[in-house]
Design a protein around this motif. Structure first.
Motif, short mmCIF file in Angstrom:
data_model
loop_
_atom_site.label_atom_id
_atom_site.label_comp_id
_atom_site.label_asym_id
_atom_site.label_seq_id
_atom_site.Cartn_x
_atom_site.Cartn_y
_atom_site.Cartn_z
N LEU A 74 43.15 -30.80 6.81
CA LEU A 74 43.64 -31.57 5.66
C LEU A 74 45.13 -31.33 5.43
O LEU A 74 45.89 -32.28 5.17
CB LEU A 74 42.85 -31.21 4.39
CG LEU A 74 41.43 -31.78 4.32
CD1 LEU A 74 40.65 -31.12 3.20
CD2 LEU A 74 41.47 -33.29 4.13
N ASN A 75 45.56 -30.08 5.55
CA ASN A 75 46.99 -29.77 5.40
C ASN A 75 47.82 -30.50 6.45
O ASN A 75 48.90 -31.02 6.15
CB ASN A 75 47.23 -28.26 5.48
CG ASN A 75 47.11 -27.60 4.13
OD1 ASN A 75 47.56 -28.13 3.13
ND2 ASN A 75 46.50 -26.43 4.12
N SER A 76 47.32 -30.54 7.66
CA SER A 76 48.02 -31.23 8.74
C SER A 76 48.10 -32.73 8.47
O SER A 76 49.14 -33.37 8.66
CB SER A 76 47.31 -30.96 10.07
OG SER A 76 47.94 -31.65 11.11
N GLU A 77 47.00 -33.32 8.01
CA GLU A 77 46.97 -34.74 7.69
C GLU A 77 47.93 -35.07 6.54
O GLU A 77 48.65 -36.08 6.58
CB GLU A 77 45.55 -35.17 7.33
CG GLU A 77 44.59 -35.12 8.50
CD GLU A 77 43.12 -35.23 8.11
OE1 GLU A 77 42.82 -35.56 6.93
OE2 GLU A 77 42.26 -34.99 8.97
N ILE A 78 47.96 -34.21 5.54
CA ILE A 78 48.87 -34.40 4.41
C ILE A 78 50.32 -34.32 4.88
O ILE A 78 51.17 -35.13 4.48
CB ILE A 78 48.59 -33.36 3.30
CG1 ILE A 78 47.23 -33.67 2.64
CG2 ILE A 78 49.71 -33.32 2.27
CD1 ILE A 78 46.70 -32.57 1.73
N ALA A 79 50.62 -33.35 5.74
CA ALA A 79 51.98 -33.21 6.27
C ALA A 79 52.40 -34.44 7.06
O ALA A 79 53.54 -34.91 6.94
CB ALA A 79 52.08 -31.95 7.13
N GLU A 80 51.49 -34.98 7.85
CA GLU A 80 51.81 -36.19 8.63
C GLU A 80 52.06 -37.38 7.71
O GLU A 80 53.01 -38.15 7.91
CB GLU A 80 50.69 -36.51 9.62
CG GLU A 80 50.89 -37.81 10.40
CD GLU A 80 52.16 -37.86 11.24
OE1 GLU A 80 52.58 -38.98 11.57
OE2 GLU A 80 52.76 -36.80 11.55
N LEU A 81 51.23 -37.54 6.68
CA LEU A 81 51.44 -38.63 5.73
C LEU A 81 52.78 -38.47 5.01
O LEU A 81 53.50 -39.45 4.80
CB LEU A 81 50.28 -38.70 4.73
CG LEU A 81 48.94 -39.13 5.32
CD1 LEU A 81 47.82 -38.90 4.31
CD2 LEU A 81 48.99 -40.59 5.76
N ALA A 82 53.12 -37.25 4.64
CA ALA A 82 54.41 -37.00 3.98
C ALA A 82 55.57 -37.33 4.92
O ALA A 82 56.59 -37.87 4.49
CB ALA A 82 54.48 -35.54 3.52
N SER A 83 55.40 -37.04 6.19
CA SER A 83 56.42 -37.36 7.18
C SER A 83 56.60 -38.88 7.31
O SER A 83 57.72 -39.38 7.41
CB SER A 83 56.04 -36.75 8.54
OG SER A 83 56.93 -37.18 9.54
N ILE A 84 55.50 -39.60 7.29
CA ILE A 84 55.56 -41.07 7.35
C ILE A 84 56.29 -41.60 6.12
O ILE A 84 57.15 -42.49 6.23
CB ILE A 84 54.14 -41.66 7.47
CG1 ILE A 84 53.54 -41.31 8.82
CG2 ILE A 84 54.17 -43.18 7.27
CD1 ILE A 84 52.04 -41.60 8.93
#
Length: 105
Positions: A74-84
């Motif tokens: 979940l942390n990784s997914e959140i980080a990717e969305l924040a990067s987008i």
């Protein structure tokens, strides 16, 4: 106009894909490209809002998650969305000045 834009699946929007020099295009084509870009650019805040909702859902899941591996995912997914979101804001802001300058020429 699709020939001047390429859909970016990561960002969820078409991005300019201009081949050659901008000056090679006649003024009508330049204006049409810029008008189309402004429509796309105008949709960026809505796209960001969608991604922020997804982040909020994932953060809510994260607060209830007791599985360490799933928490990391979940942390990784959140980080990717924040990067987008960051990349979308860059496209939104960077090309604002370019569009305004070119449309007034």
């Amino acid at each position: 106009m699709e020939q001047y834009f390429l859909y970016n699946s990561r960002l969820g929007i078409p991005l300019p894909a201009i081949n050659g020099s901008w000056e090679e295009y006649d003024i009508d084509t330049q204006h049409a490209i810029l008008l189309h870009w402004e429509k796309i650019r105008g949709s960026i805040p809505d796209r960001i809002a969608e991604l922020e909702k997804t982040i909020n859902l994932k953060q809510a899941q994260l607060s209830d998650e007791s599985n360490f591996i799933r928490s990391c995912e979940l942390n990784s997914e959140i980080a990717e969305l924040a990067s987008i979101i960051n990349d979308l804001w860059l496209w939104y802001r960077t090309h604002q000045d370019i569009s305004l300058d070119k449309m007034h020429q």
